[in-house]
Enzyme design. Structure first.
Site, mmCIF file in Angstrom:
data_model
loop_
_atom_site.group_PDB
_atom_site.id
_atom_site.type_symbol
_atom_site.label_atom_id
_atom_site.label_comp_id
_atom_site.label_asym_id
_atom_site.label_seq_id
_atom_site.Cartn_x
_atom_site.Cartn_y
_atom_site.Cartn_z
ATOM 1 N N ASP A 172 -9.065 6.559 -15.628
ATOM 2 C CA ASP A 172 -7.971 7.537 -15.487
ATOM 3 C C ASP A 172 -6.803 6.880 -14.751
ATOM 4 O OD1 ASP A 172 -9.446 9.560 -16.664
ATOM 5 O OD2 ASP A 172 -9.914 10.589 -14.785
ATOM 6 N N ARG A 217 -5.294 6.196 -23.584
ATOM 7 C CA ARG A 217 -5.148 7.659 -23.649
ATOM 8 C C ARG A 217 -3.733 7.959 -23.160
ATOM 9 N NH1 ARG A 217 -8.135 10.416 -19.091
ATOM 10 N NH2 ARG A 217 -9.987 10.396 -20.407
ATOM 11 N N HIS A 254 -2.032 19.500 -24.523
ATOM 12 C CA HIS A 254 -2.250 20.840 -25.092
ATOM 13 C C HIS A 254 -0.957 21.363 -25.689
ATOM 14 C CE1 HIS A 254 -4.573 20.174 -21.370
ATOM 15 N NE2 HIS A 254 -5.579 20.473 -22.156
HETATM 16 P P1 FDA Z 1 2.469 20.773 -20.858
HETATM 17 O O1 FDA Z 1 2.182 20.704 -19.398
HETATM 18 O O2 FDA Z 1 3.871 20.693 -21.314
HETATM 19 O O3 FDA Z 1 1.797 22.078 -21.416
HETATM 20 C C1 FDA Z 1 1.916 22.501 -22.768
HETATM 21 C C2 FDA Z 1 1.150 23.799 -22.953
HETATM 22 O O4 FDA Z 1 -0.236 23.533 -22.782
HETATM 23 C C3 FDA Z 1 1.454 24.867 -21.923
HETATM 24 O O5 FDA Z 1 2.507 25.670 -22.296
HETATM 25 C C4 FDA Z 1 0.151 25.632 -21.885
HETATM 26 O O6 FDA Z 1 0.086 26.540 -22.951
HETATM 27 C C5 FDA Z 1 -0.884 24.582 -22.108
HETATM 28 N N1 FDA Z 1 -1.441 24.053 -20.833
HETATM 29 C C6 FDA Z 1 -1.166 22.879 -20.249
HETATM 30 N N2 FDA Z 1 -1.872 22.726 -19.117
HETATM 31 C C7 FDA Z 1 -2.586 23.838 -18.975
HETATM 32 C C8 FDA Z 1 -3.507 24.281 -18.006
HETATM 33 N N3 FDA Z 1 -3.829 23.545 -16.941
HETATM 34 N N4 FDA Z 1 -4.059 25.509 -18.196
HETATM 35 C C9 FDA Z 1 -3.754 26.255 -19.278
HETATM 36 N N5 FDA Z 1 -2.884 25.876 -20.214
HETATM 37 C C10 FDA Z 1 -2.312 24.695 -20.080
HETATM 38 N N6 FDA Z 1 -2.944 13.069 -16.073
HETATM 39 C C11 FDA Z 1 -2.820 11.939 -15.317
HETATM 40 O O7 FDA Z 1 -1.839 11.796 -14.585
HETATM 41 N N7 FDA Z 1 -3.789 10.969 -15.401
HETATM 42 C C12 FDA Z 1 -4.861 11.076 -16.224
HETATM 43 O O8 FDA Z 1 -5.703 10.169 -16.257
HETATM 44 C C13 FDA Z 1 -4.989 12.240 -17.023
HETATM 45 N N8 FDA Z 1 -6.039 12.422 -17.884
HETATM 46 C C14 FDA Z 1 -6.020 13.487 -18.753
HETATM 47 C C15 FDA Z 1 -7.024 13.609 -19.721
HETATM 48 C C16 FDA Z 1 -6.981 14.629 -20.657
HETATM 49 C C17 FDA Z 1 -8.012 14.703 -21.725
HETATM 50 C C18 FDA Z 1 -5.904 15.586 -20.617
HETATM 51 C C19 FDA Z 1 -5.800 16.683 -21.627
HETATM 52 C C20 FDA Z 1 -4.959 15.493 -19.627
HETATM 53 C C21 FDA Z 1 -5.010 14.471 -18.677
HETATM 54 N N9 FDA Z 1 -4.052 14.393 -17.672
HETATM 55 C C22 FDA Z 1 -3.992 13.236 -16.910
HETATM 56 C C23 FDA Z 1 -3.159 15.550 -17.385
HETATM 57 C C24 FDA Z 1 -1.828 15.427 -18.092
HETATM 58 O O9 FDA Z 1 -1.079 14.398 -17.518
HETATM 59 C C25 FDA Z 1 -1.029 16.743 -17.986
HETATM 60 O O10 FDA Z 1 -0.790 17.053 -16.639
HETATM 61 C C26 FDA Z 1 -1.717 17.941 -18.647
HETATM 62 O O11 FDA Z 1 -2.400 17.592 -19.805
HETATM 63 C C27 FDA Z 1 -0.669 19.015 -19.023
HETATM 64 O O12 FDA Z 1 0.249 18.488 -19.943
HETATM 65 P P2 FDA Z 1 0.305 18.906 -21.506
HETATM 66 O O13 FDA Z 1 0.458 17.654 -22.278
HETATM 67 O O14 FDA Z 1 -0.855 19.723 -21.858
HETATM 68 O O15 FDA Z 1 1.693 19.654 -21.673
#
Ligand code: FDA
Length: 308
Positions: free
Chosen positions: A132, A185, A228
């Site tokens: 990570d 990733r 997401h």
């Molecule tokens: P964004 O935050 O723009 O959200 C888009 C939409 O997704 C939102 O409108 C909502 O509907 C939904 N959503 C997002 N987060 C949600 C939540 N917590 N609860 C409910 N709905 C939510 N970061 C990092 O710094 N180092 C890492 O190693 C990792 N590893 C990692 C692994 C995996 C498999 C995932 C999915 C994420 C990570 N992350 C991470 C976290 C990543 O950096 C980020 O903070 C989150 O995924 C939220 O960003 P989105 O891309 O989902 O988009």
């Protein structure tokens, strides 16, 4: 950065709140929306259930920033047990590890040695170790460690990394990682970073995410797109279709408990999906970062809590 997001990220580092919450049954109940349970067995049970839906998993034994070598070695042992359990139970699963949990802030050499032994174990069991990515003060050291371990011919493909689209440096990092054949990733990034190193506006982070997804998709290596965000997912699908990239060439990744509807939809459409499943007693910082991403979750959790 919106005020609520900053407040939750600050709370994620608050030791008193952490100690109190991790011991309280209310805290544990709240966190169960995003955390599989306290024990390794809980994670295995959840992984089996997720696998039955055709979704692969990555397992995260929660914990970060250990303060002694003993704690780091203990954390590593849990991952060794996980690798054995995954093989014994034939799970479609790999592991996700934070280097600060392996002692990175005590001694990079310690974390490096532990990561190497985990990569060897992963390779011996035909598995894969994902490192990570944490805050930007650790980006370069984390890259150095992953690249060093991946350079051993027998460990090629057994270790991969995470790149955060909010950092300005990420395009250059991806170009180098792809040239070395290292699996990435891609996520947006979950930490509070200054404007000197990271795009302050969400629109710019999203734009960079789309750009970097394209670089990964067109490379010959199997990568993961962790998000997401339906707009990011739509762009990736469009890019793949336009360039004749088969859905089996990459995977979407999401967090346990987040957008289960979207996870199922992607599987039905023929895409690979992997869910990140955290477990363990040290759930507090992870949980607070999830609330930071979507403060509306607080209301959602409170409603469910009082309903139950
Ligand atoms: P964004 O935050 O723009 O959200 C888009 C939409 O997704 C939102 O409108 C909502 O509907 C939904 N959503 C997002 N987060 C949600 C939540 N917590 N609860 C409910 N709905 C939510 N970061 C990092 O710094 N180092 C890492 O190693 C990792 N590893 C990692 C692994 C995996 C498999 C995932 C999915 C994420 C990570 N992350 C991470 C976290 C990543 O950096 C980020 O903070 C989150 O995924 C939220 O960003 P989105 O891309 O989902 O988009």
């Amino acid at each position: 950065m919106p005020i609520l997001r900053s407040a939750f990220i600050a709370l994620s580092k608050n030791r008193t709140m952490r100690r109190f919450s991790e011991r309280s049954s209310i805290g544990r109940k709240m966190s169960s929306r995003f955390v599989a349970g306290l024990e390794l067995e809980d994670a295995i049970r959840v992984a089996e259930a997720v696998n039955r839906q055709g979704i692969s998993v990555t397992l995260d034994s929660l914990g970060e920033s250990v303060t002694t070598e003993g704690e780091a070695q203990q954390a590593a042992q849990i991952y060794h047990q996980l690798l054995d359990q995954i093989a014994a139970r034939k799970l479609n699963a790999n592991i996700s590890v934070k280097l600060t949990q392996m002692g990175l802030e005590l001694s990079p050499k310690l974390a490096d040695g532990i990561a190497e032994s985990l990569a060897k174990h992963a390779s011996a069991t035909n598995n894969f170790l994902r490192i990570d990515m944490e805050d930007s003060s650790l980006t370069q050291t984390t890259l150095n460690i992953v690249r060093r371990i991946h350079a051993f011919p027998e460990l090629r493909g057994a270790i991969g990394i995470v790149i955060q689209a909010y950092l300005y440096r990420s395009q250059a990092d991806i170009e180098q990682l792809v040239a070395e054949g290292i699996r990435v990733r891609l996520c947006k990034g979950a930490y509070k970073e200054p404007a000197e190193v990271a795009f302050p506006s969400k629109a710019d982070v999203d734009k960079n995410y789309v750009l970097l997804s394209g670089l990964l998709l067109e490379s010959p290596i199997y990568h993961g797109l962790a998000t997401h965000d339906e707009a990011m997912i739509a762009e990736a699908k469009k890019f793949a279709a336009k360039h004749g990239i088969d859905p089996s060439h990459f995977e979407f990744q999401m967090l346990y408990g987040v957008r289960r509807d979207l996870q199922r939809k992607l599987i039905q459409e023929g895409y690979n999906v992997r869910v990140y499943i955290p477990f363990g007693r040290e759930w507090y910082p992870y949980f607070m970062r999830r609330l930071a991403e979507r403060p509306a979750n607080v209301i959602f959790l409170a409603k469910n809590f009082f309903r139950a």
